[in-house]
Design a protein around this motif. Structure first.
Motif, PDB file in Angstrom:
ATOM      1  N   LEU A 143       0.861  -1.196   0.000  1.00 10.41           N
ATOM      2  CA  LEU A 143       0.000   0.000   0.000  1.00 10.41           C
ATOM      3  C   LEU A 143       0.888   1.234   0.000  1.00 10.41           C
ATOM      4  CD1 LEU A 143      -3.100   0.741   2.220  1.00 10.41           C
ATOM      5  CD2 LEU A 143      -1.134   2.280   2.310  1.00 10.41           C
ATOM      6  N   ALA A 144       0.502   2.239  -0.774  1.00 10.69           N
ATOM      7  CA  ALA A 144       1.216   3.519  -0.778  1.00 10.69           C
ATOM      8  C   ALA A 144       0.215   4.635  -0.997  1.00 10.69           C
ATOM      9  CB  ALA A 144       2.289   3.538  -1.871  1.00 10.69           C
ATOM     10  N   ILE A 145       0.585   5.851  -0.576  1.00 13.42           N
ATOM     11  CA  ILE A 145      -0.287   7.004  -0.760  1.00 13.42           C
ATOM     12  C   ILE A 145       0.447   8.095  -1.520  1.00 13.42           C
ATOM     13  CG2 ILE A 145      -1.588   6.482   1.342  1.00 13.42           C
ATOM     14  CD1 ILE A 145      -0.100   8.867   2.662  1.00 13.42           C
ATOM     15  N   GLY A 146      -0.318   8.876  -2.276  1.00 11.72           N
ATOM     16  CA  GLY A 146       0.238   9.998  -3.017  1.00 11.72           C
ATOM     17  C   GLY A 146      -0.823  10.623  -3.895  1.00 11.72           C
ATOM     18  N   ASP A 147      -0.662  11.899  -4.190  1.00 15.51           N
ATOM     19  CA  ASP A 147      -1.613  12.627  -5.033  1.00 15.51           C
ATOM     20  C   ASP A 147      -1.358  12.264  -6.491  1.00 15.51           C
ATOM     21  OD1 ASP A 147      -3.332  14.389  -6.225  1.00 15.51           O
ATOM     22  OD2 ASP A 147      -2.257  16.201  -5.624  1.00 15.51           O
ATOM     23  N   LEU A 148      -2.335  11.637  -7.140  1.00  9.14           N
ATOM     24  CA  LEU A 148      -2.169  11.176  -8.514  1.00  9.14           C
ATOM     25  C   LEU A 148      -2.875  12.045  -9.535  1.00  9.14           C
ATOM     26  CD1 LEU A 148      -2.620   7.332  -7.913  1.00  9.14           C
ATOM     27  CD2 LEU A 148      -0.499   8.658  -8.008  1.00  9.14           C
ATOM     28  N   ASP A 149      -3.772  12.930  -9.102  1.00  5.32           N
ATOM     29  CA  ASP A 149      -4.505  13.757 -10.062  1.00  5.32           C
ATOM     30  C   ASP A 149      -4.349  15.250  -9.819  1.00  5.32           C
ATOM     31  OD1 ASP A 149      -5.976  13.969  -7.759  1.00  5.32           O
ATOM     32  OD2 ASP A 149      -7.792  13.045  -8.556  1.00  5.32           O
ATOM     33  N   GLY A 150      -3.451  15.635  -8.913  1.00  2.00           N
ATOM     34  CA  GLY A 150      -3.133  17.039  -8.720  1.00  2.00           C
ATOM     35  C   GLY A 150      -4.122  17.830  -7.902  1.00  2.00           C
ATOM     36  N   ASP A 151      -5.046  17.148  -7.207  1.00  2.68           N
ATOM     37  CA  ASP A 151      -6.029  17.897  -6.427  1.00  2.68           C
ATOM     38  C   ASP A 151      -5.579  18.152  -4.991  1.00  2.68           C
ATOM     39  OD1 ASP A 151      -6.262  15.400  -5.269  1.00  2.68           O
ATOM     40  OD2 ASP A 151      -8.449  15.278  -5.462  1.00  2.68           O
ATOM     41  N   GLY A 152      -4.347  17.747  -4.670  1.00  8.36           N
ATOM     42  CA  GLY A 152      -3.808  18.011  -3.352  1.00  8.36           C
ATOM     43  C   GLY A 152      -4.257  17.053  -2.282  1.00  8.36           C
ATOM     44  N   ARG A 153      -4.935  15.983  -2.669  1.00  5.84           N
ATOM     45  CA  ARG A 153      -5.410  15.000  -1.698  1.00  5.84           C
ATOM     46  C   ARG A 153      -4.875  13.633  -2.101  1.00  5.84           C
ATOM     47  NH1 ARG A 153     -11.662  14.858   0.273  1.00  5.84           N
ATOM     48  NH2 ARG A 153     -10.925  15.592   2.296  1.00  5.84           N
ATOM     49  N   PRO A 154      -4.133  12.966  -1.227  1.00  4.12           N
ATOM     50  CA  PRO A 154      -3.513  11.698  -1.609  1.00  4.12           C
ATOM     51  C   PRO A 154      -4.535  10.600  -1.905  1.00  4.12           C
ATOM     52  CG  PRO A 154      -2.503  12.586   0.376  1.00  4.12           C
ATOM     53  CD  PRO A 154      -3.731  13.393   0.117  1.00  4.12           C
ATOM     54  N   GLU A 155      -4.269   9.860  -2.960  1.00  3.77           N
ATOM     55  CA  GLU A 155      -4.987   8.618  -3.217  1.00  3.77           C
ATOM     56  C   GLU A 155      -4.311   7.474  -2.453  1.00  3.77           C
ATOM     57  OE1 GLU A 155      -6.772  11.292  -5.417  1.00  3.77           O
ATOM     58  OE2 GLU A 155      -4.711  10.884  -6.020  1.00  3.77           O
ATOM     59  N   ILE A 156      -5.028   6.374  -2.307  1.00  2.00           N
ATOM     60  CA  ILE A 156      -4.507   5.171  -1.667  1.00  2.00           C
ATOM     61  C   ILE A 156      -4.407   4.090  -2.734  1.00  2.00           C
ATOM     62  CG2 ILE A 156      -4.867   3.428   0.121  1.00  2.00           C
ATOM     63  CD1 ILE A 156      -6.704   5.494   1.546  1.00  2.00           C
ATOM     64  N   VAL A 157      -3.206   3.561  -2.949  1.00  2.62           N
ATOM     65  CA  VAL A 157      -2.979   2.513  -3.947  1.00  2.62           C
ATOM     66  C   VAL A 157      -2.659   1.217  -3.209  1.00  2.62           C
ATOM     67  CG1 VAL A 157      -1.662   1.808  -5.966  1.00  2.62           C
ATOM     68  CG2 VAL A 157      -2.085   4.244  -5.536  1.00  2.62           C
ATOM     69  N   ILE A 158      -3.352   0.143  -3.563  1.00  2.00           N
ATOM     70  CA  ILE A 158      -3.191  -1.146  -2.892  1.00  2.00           C
ATOM     71  C   ILE A 158      -2.877  -2.216  -3.928  1.00  2.00           C
ATOM     72  CG2 ILE A 158      -4.310  -2.899  -1.447  1.00  2.00           C
ATOM     73  CD1 ILE A 158      -6.116  -0.701  -0.339  1.00  2.00           C
ATOM     74  N   VAL A 159      -1.868  -3.030  -3.645  1.00  2.00           N
ATOM     75  CA  VAL A 159      -1.555  -4.197  -4.469  1.00  2.00           C
ATOM     76  C   VAL A 159      -2.392  -5.368  -3.987  1.00  2.00           C
ATOM     77  CG1 VAL A 159       0.250  -5.747  -5.284  1.00  2.00           C
ATOM     78  CG2 VAL A 159       0.815  -3.375  -4.720  1.00  2.00           C
ATOM     79  N   ASN A 160      -3.093  -6.008  -4.907  1.00  3.14           N
ATOM     80  CA  ASN A 160      -3.912  -7.180  -4.581  1.00  3.14           C
ATOM     81  C   ASN A 160      -3.324  -8.419  -5.238  1.00  3.14           C
ATOM     82  OD1 ASN A 160      -5.957  -5.681  -3.141  1.00  3.14           O
ATOM     83  ND2 ASN A 160      -6.640  -4.920  -5.126  1.00  3.14           N
ATOM     84  N   MET A 161      -3.068  -9.437  -4.436  1.00  2.00           N
ATOM     85  CA  MET A 161      -2.412 -10.633  -4.938  1.00  2.00           C
ATOM     86  C   MET A 161      -3.282 -11.345  -5.969  1.00  2.00           C
ATOM     87  SD  MET A 161      -0.834 -13.827  -2.774  1.00  2.00           S
ATOM     88  CE  MET A 161       0.619 -12.936  -2.267  1.00  2.00           C
ATOM     89  N   ASN A 162      -2.707 -11.557  -7.164  1.00  2.00           N
ATOM     90  CA  ASN A 162      -3.396 -12.232  -8.274  1.00  2.00           C
ATOM     91  C   ASN A 162      -4.711 -11.551  -8.636  1.00  2.00           C
ATOM     92  OD1 ASN A 162      -1.480 -14.344  -8.743  1.00  2.00           O
ATOM     93  ND2 ASN A 162      -2.191 -15.328  -6.862  1.00  2.00           N
ATOM     94  N   ASP A 163      -4.700 -10.239  -8.570  1.00  2.00           N
ATOM     95  CA  ASP A 163      -5.894  -9.462  -8.909  1.00  2.00           C
ATOM     96  C   ASP A 163      -5.444  -8.072  -9.355  1.00  2.00           C
ATOM     97  OD1 ASP A 163      -8.541  -8.743  -9.223  1.00  2.00           O
ATOM     98  OD2 ASP A 163      -9.150  -9.388  -7.220  1.00  2.00           O
ATOM     99  N   ARG A 164      -6.374  -7.289  -9.894  1.00  2.00           N
ATOM    100  CA  ARG A 164      -6.080  -5.918 -10.275  1.00  2.00           C
ATOM    101  C   ARG A 164      -5.814  -5.072  -9.027  1.00  2.00           C
ATOM    102  NH1 ARG A 164      -9.522  -2.805 -11.936  1.00  2.00           N
ATOM    103  NH2 ARG A 164     -11.385  -3.901 -11.245  1.00  2.00           N
ATOM    104  N   PRO A 165      -5.047  -3.992  -9.163  1.00  2.00           N
ATOM    105  CA  PRO A 165      -4.818  -3.125  -8.011  1.00  2.00           C
ATOM    106  C   PRO A 165      -6.063  -2.321  -7.659  1.00  2.00           C
ATOM    107  CG  PRO A 165      -3.783  -2.183  -9.964  1.00  2.00           C
ATOM    108  CD  PRO A 165      -4.288  -3.546 -10.353  1.00  2.00           C
ATOM    109  N   THR A 166      -6.024  -1.734  -6.488  1.00  4.00           N
ATOM    110  CA  THR A 166      -7.076  -0.853  -6.009  1.00  4.00           C
ATOM    111  C   THR A 166      -6.544   0.573  -5.976  1.00  4.00           C
ATOM    112  OG1 THR A 166      -8.119  -2.565  -4.650  1.00  4.00           O
ATOM    113  CG2 THR A 166      -8.520  -0.281  -4.014  1.00  4.00           C
ATOM    114  N   LEU A 167      -7.345   1.523  -6.424  1.00  6.40           N
ATOM    115  CA  LEU A 167      -7.007   2.944  -6.352  1.00  6.40           C
ATOM    116  C   LEU A 167      -8.166   3.657  -5.672  1.00  6.40           C
ATOM    117  CD1 LEU A 167      -5.386   5.470  -6.957  1.00  6.40           C
ATOM    118  CD2 LEU A 167      -6.250   5.425  -9.299  1.00  6.40           C
TER     119      LEU A 167
END
Length: 593
Positions: free
Chosen positions: A438-462
């Motif tokens: 899991l990691a956090i960071g602003d991905l769309d420039g709105d100043g609010r971090p998104e949460i990115v999650i790696v899912n085993m043998n599945d698509r990631p979560t954003l």
């Protein structure tokens, strides 16, 4: 008018006194997170071991994610470490690098970027090891690790062998972090190792007492398998590294089952320390002795075991000053049936495990990625945790646990306690997942971090935070005399009658690296009275009177402040000049102090 000052380092006695914020009259926030991974173009699945059954412990750990701006366009990109499967017919899938178009939509470019290695990848960490203004990438593996130098043309070059890092042998590299442990302005590398695992002699599920769990035949370990040894590589300043693990005291504690790694200054002495979450062996806190060596003080400081003095299966690590006392605290995820750990840093010398009284004992899922983030922008860092079991077989058993588990969101109440707000946090937290990194960071420039999650043998979560907004500010740092990534820099911020503190850490979470930009919720404050930056080399800079709801880019030694309002794309040339002008890799070093 903004003014900046530049002075030599300050000690712990000069910390800003932190005011307490009452919460009794504050209205209850409304949280809403939604998963927008598919709309954002994150459609490739992770690959890691068997899907319905796992025969070896190697198939259980999964991988991490790194959030960083690899192409220098001002928008955060994503790197997902990827694994493989056993069997001759298994597809060999490389890790995934997603380029951000600046609006939060991603295109997968790993092959174009030269990231084609396959195998059992584990963790990802980032840092500019050659100080050329471009973040580089380290990926740990079962086998040997890979160091990729960012060439600046959208490509990475594998420089592992050229830099002197091992390319032979068989190690289980786990968590990693870039860290300037000797404050010479050059980023060094710390790598944890999990266990010494030999596939050819590995026992089969159910073949011994270490191969069963609650009566179920499962893969064997980590009990009964030899522990790994952590490694520290010193940056020589000429593009090479030297293994200083023994000389620096890293090997002295002996073998441990290391997983998550983070570097941060826990005792406020201006020098980065290293914490390692360990699985069924005591967790480690390496205290920096300022002379190129470390002393392991995990047991002495209270972060090696839980409050009852028992071993835990530690996984991921989050660091923040959650209670506003001026010291960085540690949160740690653990195995199923055990509560997450929350170690409150009392005075830089001793931590107290306050997980139960802080309210983190309500859920005892199997935790992996973890991060502090201010989800409601009230100035108090909240906690997010990613969970998922290690045995897919439990879904076909009467044990009563599930392989896919909910992620959790705990709101910081500002009084030392956390409230579980998962149930009311929107559809993004209503889904169970086989989560890992899991990691956090602003991905769309709105100043609010998104949460990115790696899912085993599945698509990631954003997870996109669509909760009602207050005011906030983001601070991005660039070092000049210090390491270019500013890893180890401290930020002290005063706004609305309160003071906050954050640090640019190396590594963190589980096998993952969050964005180096630091995000501060300001509540109803319309601006920031003062920002003070203590750079990794000990020098200090202060900036005054900045409006809220913007990203401010600060460069070591420069008075110029680059400001970009939230929701506005950075204009061409808005990045600090020092962020693109390379500094020779062989910059003369400062002596140890």
């Amino acid at each position: 008018m903004r003014r900046s000052g530049f002075t030599r380092g300050v000690g712990a006695s000069a910390l800003v006194a932190l005011a307490c914020l009452g919460t009794a009259s504050a209205p209850e926030p409304v949280f809403r997170f939604v998963d927008i991974a598919r709309e954002a173009g994150l459609n490739l699945p992770n690959t890691f071991g068997g899907t319905d059954k796992k025969d070896y412990i190697l198939e259980s750990t999964g991988t991490g994610v790194a959030i960083f701006d690899f192409d220098g366009d001002g928008s955060n990109d994503l790197f997902f470490a990827n694994g493989t499967r056993f069997g001759s017919g298994s597809a060999q899938t490389p890790s995934q690098l997603y380029r951000n178009d600046g609006k939060g939509h991603f295109t997968e470019v790993s092959r174009e970027a030269g990231l084609t290695r396959t195998g059992w990848a584990q963790a990802a960490c980032t840092g500019d090891f050659d100080n050329d203004g471009r973040p580089d990438l380290l990926v740990t593996y079962y086998g040997h690790n890979s160091l990729y130098r960012n060439s600046g043309d959208g490509k990475f070059e594998d420089v592992t062998e050229r830099t002197g890092l091992p390319v032979t042998g068989q190690r289980w590299g786990s968590g990693c972090a870039f860290v300037d442990y000797d404050r010479d302005g050059l980023l060094d590398i710390f790598i944890a190792n999990y266990i010494d695992f030999d596939l050819s002699s590995a026992p089969k599920p159910g073949s011994g007492k270490n191969c069963e769990w609650k009566g179920l035949a499962v893969w064997c370990g980590p009990h009964g398998l030899p522990s790994g040894h952590n490694l520290l590589y010193h940056n020589n300043g000429d593009g090479t590294f030297t293994d200083v693990s023994e000389k620096a005291g890293i090997l002295k504690p002996g073998g441990r089952n290391g997983l998550g790694v983070v570097t941060a200054d826990f005792d406020n002495d201006g020098w980065p320390d290293i914490y390692v979450a360990c699985d069924q062996t005591p967790s480690l806190l390496y205290r920096n002795r300022h002379d190129g060596t470390f002393e392991e003080v995990g047991d002495m400081t209270g972060v090696a075991y839980n409050a009852d003095g028992r071993l835990q299966a530690g996984m991921g690590i989050a660091v923040a000053d959650y209670d506003g006392n001026g010291y960085l605290d540690i949160a740690k995820t653990n195995f199923s049936g055990d509560r997450p750990s929350l170690y409150r840093n009392q005075d830089g010398r001793f931590f107290e495990d306050v997980s139960e009284e802080a309210g983190l004992g309500r859920n005892q899922l199997l935790g992996w990625g973890i991060a502090f983030l201010d989800a409601d922008e009230d100035g108090w860092p909240d906690l997010v945790m990613a969970n998922g079991h290690v045995y897919p077989e439990i879904d076909r058993s009467p044990i009563g646990e599930s392989y896919r588990q909910r992620s959790l969101l705990y709101r910081n109440l500002g009084n030392g306690h956390f409230a579980d707000v998962t149930a009311g946090a929107g559809p993004g937290f209503a889904v169970s997942r086989p989560a890992r990194g899991l990691a956090i960071g602003d991905l769309d420039g709105d100043g609010r971090p998104e949460i990115v999650i790696v899912n085993m043998n599945d698509r990631p979560t954003l997870l996109k935070n669509l909760s009602p907004r207050q005011n906030a500010i983001a601070v991005a740092l660039t070092g000049t005399k210090s390491n270019r990534s500013a890893i180890g820099a401290r930020i002290y911020l005063e706004a609305g009658g309160r003071a906050q503190m954050a640090e640019v850490t190396g590594g963190g979470s589980y096998y993952s690296q969050s964005s180096p930009t630091q995000y501060f919720g300001l509540g109803q404050a319309a601006g920031v009275n003062r920002i003070r930056v203590v750079w990794p080399n000990g020098e200090t800079q202060a900036f005054q009177n900045m409006a809220a709801n913007r990203t401010v880019r600060l460069t070591e030694g420069q008075e110029r402040i680059v400001e970009v309002p939230f929701g506005v794309a950075p204009p061409p040339g808005s990045r600090p000049p020092s962020a693109t002008a390379p500094r020779p890799a062989g910059t003369p070093k400062k002596p140890l102090q």
